[in-house]
Design a protein around this motif. Structure first.
Motif, PDB file in Angstrom:
ATOM      1  N   ARG A 110      23.092  23.635 -15.980  1.00 22.99           N
ATOM      2  CA  ARG A 110      23.181  22.624 -17.038  1.00 22.99           C
ATOM      3  C   ARG A 110      21.910  21.775 -17.097  1.00 22.99           C
ATOM      4  N   ASP A 111      21.395  21.405 -15.942  1.00 25.26           N
ATOM      5  CA  ASP A 111      20.170  20.601 -15.913  1.00 25.26           C
ATOM      6  C   ASP A 111      18.990  21.371 -16.519  1.00 25.26           C
ATOM      7  N   VAL A 112      18.861  22.633 -16.133  1.00 23.60           N
ATOM      8  CA  VAL A 112      17.746  23.449 -16.614  1.00 23.60           C
ATOM      9  C   VAL A 112      17.883  23.710 -18.110  1.00 23.60           C
ATOM     10  N   LEU A 113      19.091  24.012 -18.558  1.00 32.05           N
ATOM     11  CA  LEU A 113      19.315  24.274 -19.983  1.00 32.05           C
ATOM     12  C   LEU A 113      19.061  23.025 -20.822  1.00 32.05           C
ATOM     13  N   ALA A 114      19.498  21.888 -20.310  1.00 36.79           N
ATOM     14  CA  ALA A 114      19.279  20.632 -21.041  1.00 36.79           C
ATOM     15  C   ALA A 114      17.795  20.358 -21.205  1.00 36.79           C
ATOM     16  N   ALA A 115      17.041  20.530 -20.127  1.00 37.92           N
ATOM     17  CA  ALA A 115      15.602  20.276 -20.182  1.00 37.92           C
ATOM     18  C   ALA A 115      14.915  21.261 -21.121  1.00 37.92           C
ATOM     19  N   ALA A 116      15.291  22.521 -21.025  1.00 37.71           N
ATOM     20  CA  ALA A 116      14.645  23.542 -21.851  1.00 37.71           C
ATOM     21  C   ALA A 116      14.948  23.350 -23.329  1.00 37.71           C
ATOM     22  N   SER A 117      16.189  22.969 -23.641  1.00 39.55           N
ATOM     23  CA  SER A 117      16.572  22.848 -25.054  1.00 39.55           C
ATOM     24  C   SER A 117      15.835  21.717 -25.760  1.00 39.55           C
ATOM     25  N   LYS A 118      15.280  20.785 -24.989  1.00 39.48           N
ATOM     26  CA  LYS A 118      14.488  19.696 -25.572  1.00 39.48           C
ATOM     27  C   LYS A 118      13.051  20.126 -25.870  1.00 39.48           C
ATOM     28  N   CYS A 119      12.662  21.288 -25.327  1.00 36.43           N
ATOM     29  CA  CYS A 119      11.274  21.733 -25.438  1.00 36.43           C
ATOM     30  C   CYS A 119      11.059  22.798 -26.504  1.00 36.43           C
ATOM     31  N   VAL A 120      12.139  23.278 -27.105  1.00 36.87           N
ATOM     32  CA  VAL A 120      12.014  24.328 -28.113  1.00 36.87           C
ATOM     33  C   VAL A 120      12.602  23.833 -29.427  1.00 36.87           C
ATOM     34  N   GLY A 121      12.254  24.501 -30.507  1.00 40.39           N
ATOM     35  CA  GLY A 121      12.782  24.130 -31.810  1.00 40.39           C
ATOM     36  C   GLY A 121      14.289  24.311 -31.880  1.00 40.39           C
TER      37      GLY A 121
END
Length: 331
Positions: A110-121
């Motif tokens: 969840r932490d990794v997905l949350a961070a990644a989803s903020k970095c892509v369109g």
């Protein structure tokens, strides 16, 4: 994912990320494996060497198997890169699709997905490769969860054709179609399944593996003979027919009565046939001989279909080196 060969980002540079990297790089995609753990410069260099080293060895093995040349292996390896956690945002900026492949820990994912989803369109697809955690247990961490789903690869990811796609309650159907098209474009065979524990393959194989282990435990046969039976009997038939078409091939009634016998003889309800078998019998959906079972055979030339399946079995006999010429008595 509008590009012909969209750049691929893998969150995590472990075994799954490396396998996915080989599969996509082989098919012409640039792949970036992104480390998700804070490390020193020396540790980052070690991880990069290990990850690219494994990818290189995998490609070298594919070259030995005749799937590519040694020169091709070097060119494919050049498409793969590894970046440290602090460079995640920059690495994800150009990603066409993101595959999360970190260890099977819900909070970590969840932490990794949350961070990644903020970095892509907002329309970049994000997929978890988890084999145990349901999509809706993770989707809340993703910004714009309509673009999120589970995409479960089977190891080794670069060889096994099947990939299981499991959408969540919020997943946009167009995202499913886009991911299927992407996977088919690299030679994979995607299937879609509901968000349920075990998906398709792990759920079936857990039963089969436990039963095989149980037979060793009970002294039914040696481990060697059980595996031989699986390779040349069980696996041989199902590689061609699949499980449900095999039921239809012989008839659901045969499974029904065989299941009743095994349930009684082995004193275990694990052999009990599910209701759908009895319901199909009641409705006349016995299988090929009635024109319908689990699959619909109406309008199909059954004899031609059987002949095609038998020809595929002969092909497997040749693969295993088990085809022999007939013995003929000649004067």
């Amino acid at each position: 994912m509008t590009a012909v060969r969209p750049p691929i980002a893998c969150l995590g540079a472990g075994r799954m990320g490396r396998g996915i990297a080989v599969a996509f790089a082989y098919a012409g995609h640039a792949v970036t494996m992104i480390d998700v753990k804070a490390r020193s410069a020396e540790q980052v260099a070690t991880l990069e060497a290990e990850a690219l080293g494994e990818v290189g060895r995998t490609l070298a093995s594919l070259a030995r198997f005749g799937l590519l040349s040694s020169n091709d292996a070097d060119a494919i390896l050049a498409r793969v890169s590894v970046v440290p956690a602090q460079d995640m945002a920059a690495a994800l900026a150009g990603a066409g699709i993101v595959f999360e492949g970190v260890p099977e820990v819900v909070d970590l994912k969840r932490d990794v997905l949350a961070a990644a989803s903020k970095c892509v369109g907002p329309d970049v697809v994000i997929a978890s490769t988890t084999s145990t955690i349901l999509v809706d247990d993770l989707s809340g961490a993703v910004e714009n969860p309509r673009r999120f789903l589970n995409v479960h690869w089977l190891n080794p990811a670069y060889l096994i054709p099947l990939v299981e796609i499991s959408p969540g309650a919020a997943t946009d159907p167009d995202v499913i179609a886009r991911v299927k098209a992407l996977l088919e474009g690299i030679g994979k065979v995607p299937v879609v399944c509901a968000a349920t524990p075990g998906f398709i393959v792990p759920r079936i194989q857990a039963l089969a593996m436990n039963e095989a282990a149980r037979m060793v435990e009970e002294g039914v046969a040696s481990a060697e003979d059980i595996d031989k039976a699986i390779r040349y009997g069980f696996g041989f038939r199902y590689a061609v027919l699949g499980l449900l078409e095999f039921i239809d091939w012989g008839g659901g009634d045969i499974l029904y009565y065989a299941s009743r016998y095994l349930e009684g003889a082995l004193h275990s309800d694990r052999y009990r046939a599910p209701e759908v078998i009895a319901n199909n019998m009641r409705d006349g959906r016995i299988g090929m001989r009635t024109g319908a079972g689990f699959l619909d055979y109406s309008g199909l030339d059954i004899d031609a279909h059987r002949d095609k399946r038998l020809a595929e079995m002969v092909g497997l006999l040749r693969h295993f080196g088990l085809v022999r010429p007939p013995v003929l008595d000649r004067e």
